[in-house]
Write a protein that holds these residues in place. Structure first.
Motif, short mmCIF file in Angstrom:
data_model
loop_
_atom_site.label_atom_id
_atom_site.label_comp_id
_atom_site.label_asym_id
_atom_site.label_seq_id
_atom_site.Cartn_x
_atom_site.Cartn_y
_atom_site.Cartn_z
N ALA A 59 11.50 -0.91 5.35
CA ALA A 59 10.43 -1.53 4.56
C ALA A 59 10.84 -2.90 4.05
CB ALA A 59 10.06 -0.62 3.41
N TYR A 60 9.86 -3.71 3.74
CA TYR A 60 10.12 -4.96 3.05
C TYR A 60 10.86 -4.66 1.75
CZ TYR A 60 6.72 -7.33 6.07
OH TYR A 60 6.05 -7.85 7.15
N ARG B 190 9.41 -2.73 -1.44
CA ARG B 190 8.19 -1.98 -1.17
C ARG B 190 8.50 -0.51 -1.03
NH1 ARG B 190 4.13 -5.55 0.16
NH2 ARG B 190 2.82 -3.90 -0.65
N HIS C 157 3.96 -1.53 4.85
CA HIS C 157 5.08 -1.96 4.03
C HIS C 157 6.36 -2.15 4.84
CE1 HIS C 157 3.37 -0.32 -0.03
NE2 HIS C 157 2.60 -1.22 0.55
N TYR C 158 6.27 -1.93 6.17
CA TYR C 158 7.48 -1.94 6.99
C TYR C 158 7.64 -3.25 7.74
CZ TYR C 158 8.19 2.89 5.79
OH TYR C 158 8.42 4.04 5.09
#
Length: 124
Positions: free
Chosen positions: A99-100, A103, A110-111
């Motif tokens: 994920a970022y 996040r 969010h990945y």
């Protein structure tokens, strides 16, 4: 950014088990949530499981809850997916993703970083 390499896929009979591994390179692995997804032919990519950076919280799709377990070892830069009671409908390419930073692992959007995938085939 992290580079991700999945392993552990293969052919298994229905009712069997497999453990997938995802090895990460890069210094940010331990600070990022991780997840597992799969994609079957002709179908959209499906979120399966996510785990926070610390491993303190995990999340599962209803389709795998109670059968799959996600875990991580930050010292080894690895995330795992233990899969039990496998069904033919679990046949797919399985991907891990990071994920970022900051996040949560719930939403697929969010990945940031993705592996190349490993094939899992469950025979009936």
């Amino acid at each position: 950014q992290v580079q991700l390499v999945e392993s552990g896929g293969g052919l298994v009979q229905a009712g069997g088990s497999l453990t997938l591994s995802c090895a990460a390179s890069g210094r940010t692995f331990s600070s990022r949530a991780m997840g597992w997804f799969r994609q079957a032919p002709g179908k959209e990519r499906e979120f399966l499981a996510g785990i926070t950076w610390s491993g303190s919280s995990t999340y599962y799709a209803d389709s795998v809850k109670g059968r799959f377990t996600i875990s991580r070892d930050n010292a080894e830069n690895t995330v795992y997916l233990q899969m039990n009671s496998l069904k033919p409908e679990d046949t797919a390419v399985y991907f891990c993703a990071a994920a970022y930073y900051g996040r949560n692992p719930i939403a697929s959007t969010h990945y940031e970083d993705w592996g190349q995938g490993t094939q899992v085939t469950v025979s009936s």
